[in-house]
Design an enzyme around this catalytic site. Structure first.
Site, PDB file in Angstrom:
ATOM      1  CB  CYS A  82      -0.941  -0.100   1.259  1.00  0.00           C
ATOM      2  SG  CYS A  82      -2.396   1.009   1.229  1.00  0.00           S
ATOM      3  CG  HIS A 194      -4.580  -3.113   2.825  1.00  0.00           C
ATOM      4  ND1 HIS A 194      -2.531  -3.084   3.256  1.00  0.00           N
ATOM      5  CD2 HIS A 194      -4.997  -2.004   2.623  1.00  0.00           C
ATOM      6  CE1 HIS A 194      -3.255  -1.590   3.389  1.00  0.00           C
ATOM      7  NE2 HIS A 194      -3.885  -1.302   3.129  1.00  0.00           N
ATOM      8  CD  GLU A 196      -1.789  -5.925   4.655  1.00  0.00           C
ATOM      9  OE1 GLU A 196      -1.505  -6.601   3.400  1.00  0.00           O
ATOM     10  OE2 GLU A 196      -2.593  -4.927   4.948  1.00  0.00           O
TER      11      GLU A 196
END
Lengths: 219, 268
Positions: A82, A194, A196
Site C-alpha cells: 500500500c 492489502h 493481508e
C-alpha cells in the site's frame, strides 16, 4: 533455518495485520526500526497506510532511508504494501518529502469527479475488492505465482502510483483511471492492495513471499 | 472493476456474540472468532463488530476479541461501539482492527475525527450515524447547550439511538468527511429491525452529499432490498445482521442475486 524476515516499522496502523499474515504464512517476522536488523535480514516487508509524509518521517527518524535503499539494491526480497509501495517512488502529490526513489515515477491523487458507466460516483478513497489484471512481469514473478489473473484484492487508497518505467508495472486495477495495483522489479515487489486483508488469495502472496525469501537466502 | 461489498454485522457483549447464528451447527455460536471464520468462508467482504458492552471494564474484552479474530480471519475488520478517544481507536487498531467507527464521541467533539485521521489515516476512521426520520422539526435539549431545533426530515441520534441531537445527517456527514472521516456507516433507525428494506431516500441524500463510501444499514429483509440500496440508494456496501444470523438467506444468495442483476460482486 527459516529465512529472517523483518517488517520495517513505518508506525503504520497495518503493521500488526502484516505480522499476523506472515505468521499465518509460516514466518515469524520481527518489527524493527533498527538499521542493523534490516541490514542483517534475509527479506523485508515495508508496510504503510495513512499519510505519505508521516511514513517517510518515521523512516527518516529511524535513520532508515539509506538502509532501505541499500537493502533494495542488495537483491534481497523486499515486499512493499500500500503506502509502502507508494514511498518507493520519487515523490507524491500527497506530501512534500521526497520518496525513497527506488523506482522512477510519482504518486497522484485519484480524481474526485469520476463516475462509472452507470453514472455512479466513484468515491475517493478507492475502497473495497477490485480485480487485478497482471502484466507478464507480474505473472512471472515468484511472489505472484499461482495467483489467477482477475483475482480480487482489497484496496484502500486515495493516491495511486504512476511508474515512469512501464516495465515496473506488475498489475492493474480499473477505477476510473488505470490504477497501478502492483509493481515488480527483480527483488522489489509492491502491492497497492492489502494482501493481508484479501483472504486466502492474499495469504497466498505472503506464502509465496516467504518461500521466495527462503530460496533467496539459500535456506 | 470495484465490487459492491456485502457485510455481516455482529453484536458483541462482554466478548460474546449475541443474536448469534442460530441455524448452523457451530461448536459455539457465541464465539466471535468462530463466527468470523464462518462468514469469511461464506464470502463476506468485510466484518463489522459492534461492541454493545455497557461496562467500561468490558472494553478490554473487546480488544482481546479483535486480537483473536484478526489472527485467524484475513478480511477487513471494522470495530465500533464505545470508542471515546484517539487512544481507544489506537488500541483497536493495534489489536488488529482495520477501521474503527465513532458515533457519540464524535458528535460530542467533532475534532476527535480529525485527531484520529491525523494519527492513523482517514481510511481507519468510520463515521457511524444513527438516523431517524422526523415529520416536523424537533426541539432538542442538548447537555450544556441552549435548546436547538433539529432540521427535518432527518435527525442524528447518539448513545445507541437513545439520545436525539440537533444534527442534520447530511450536514454532519459533510462536516465529518471534511474533518477526515473515510467512510460512513449509515443506519436508519426507522428501517432497522423491520426487514422492510433500507431507507432509500436517506441513502441517496448521504451518498450524493459526500465523496467517501457509504455503507447502508438497517432494514434488510430480502436480497432485492440490498439491490435497491446499492442501485437506487447508491450505497457502496450493504450491511445486515439478523437475516444472515438466522439464515433467512446467505451471503452467496445475495451475491448471486446482485450479479444476476448486473451489480459487480466478488464471488468466492
Amino acid at each position: 533455518m527459516p529465512a529472517r524476515i523483518v517488517i520495517i516499522n513505518t508506525r503504520a496502523a497495518n503493521i500488526h495485520s502484516v505480522a499476523k499474515a506472515l505468521a499465518k504464512a509460516g514466518a515469524h517476522a520481527e518489527v524493527t526500526s533498527d538499521p542493523a536488523a534490516l541490514a542483517g535480514a534475509d527479506a523485508a516487508v515495508l508496510p504503510g497506510v495513512g499519510a505519505s509524509d508521516a511514513a517517510l518521517r518515521a523512516i527518516d527518524a529511524a535513520g532508515l532511508r539509506e538502509p532501505v535503499r541499500r537493502f533494495a539494491a542488495s537483491g534481497r526480497p523486499l515486499l512493499c504494501v500500500c503506502l509502502g509501495m507508494q514511498v518507493l517512488f520519487e515523490g507524491s502529490d500527497e506530501g512534500s518529502l521526497s520518496g525513497l526513489g527506488i523506482l522512477k515515477g510519482g504518486v497522484k491523487l485519484l480524481p474526485s469527479d469520476m463516475r462509472d458507466v452507470s453514472g455512479n460516483r466513484l468515491k475517493v478513497p478507492h475502497m473495497g475488492w477490485n480485480s487485478v489484471t497482471f502484466s507478464p512481469q507480474g505473472r512471472n514473478h515468484p511472489v505472484f505465482e499461482g495467483i489467477p489473473d482477475g483475482s480480487y484484492f482489497y484496496f484502500v487508497h486515495s493516491y495511486y502510483c504512476v511508474p515512469a518505467d512501464e516495465s515496473d508495472r506488475a498489475g492493474t486495477a480499473s477505477y476510473g483511471v488505470e490504477v497501478c495495483a502492483a509493481v515488480a522489479r527483480g527483488n522489489i515487489v509492491g502491492t497497492q492492495f492489502h494482501p493481508e486483508k484479501s483472504g486466502d488469495i492474499g495469504l497466498q502472496i505472503y506464502r509465496n513471499f516467504v518461500r521466495y525469501a527462503e530460496k533467496a537466502a539459500g535456506k | 472493476m470495484l465490487t459492491r461489498r456485502v457485510i455481516p454485522c455482529l453484536d458483541v457483549d462482554n466478548g460474546r456474540v449475541v443474536k448469534g447464528v442460530s441455524f448452523l451447527n457451530l461448536r459455539d455460536a457465541g464465539d466471535p472468532a468462530e463466527l468470523a471464520a464462518f462468514y469469511d468462508r461464506e464470502g463476506a467482504d468485510e466484518l463489522v463488530f459492534l461492541d454493545i458492552t455497557a461496562s467500561s471494564d468490558g472494553r478490554q474484552t473487546m480488544v482481546d476479541v479483535v486480537r483473536r479474530v484478526s489472527e485467524q480471519v484475513f478480511i477487513p475488520l471494522t470495530v465500533g461501539g464505545g470508542i471515546r478517544s484517539v487512544e481507544d481507536m489506537g488500541r483497536m487498531l493495534e489489536a488488529g482492527a482495520d477501521k474503527v467507527g465513532v458515533n457519540t464521541a464524535a458528535v460530542q467533539d467533532p475534532s476527535l475525527i480529525g485527531k484520529c485521521a491525523e494519527q492513523f489515516g482517514s481510511q481507519c476512521v468510520v463515521l457511524a450515524m444513527d438516523v431517524k426520520r422526523v415529520d416536523k422539526p424537533l426541539r432538542v435539549k442538548l447537555e450544556g447547550e441552549p435548546e436547538a431545533v433539529a432540521e427535518a426530515p432527518w435527525q442524528v441520534f447518539t448513545h445507541g439511538g437513545r439520545r436525539p441531537t440537533a444534527f442534520d445527517p447530511v450536514k454532519w456527514a459533510r462536516l465529518a468527511v471534511d474533518l477526515g472521516a473515510g467512510e460512513i456507516l449509515l443506519t436508519s433507525m426507522n428501517s432497522d429491525g423491520t426487514q422492510g428494506g433500507y431507507d432509500l431516500p436517506l441513502l441517496v441524500a448521504i451518498s450524493e452529499a459526500v465523496n467517501v463510501p457509504v455503507i447502508a444499514s438497517g432494514g434488510a429483509g430480502r436480497p432485492d432490498h440490498m439491490y435497491d440500496a446499492l442501485v437506487t440508494g447508491r450505497a457502496d456496501a450493504v450491511l445486515a445482521a439478523s437475516v444472515f444470523h438466522f439464515g433467512s438467506f446467505r451471503i452467496r444468495d445475495v451475491k448471486a442475486h446482485l450479479a444476476e442483476r448486473g451489480v459487480p460482486v466478488r464471488r468466492t
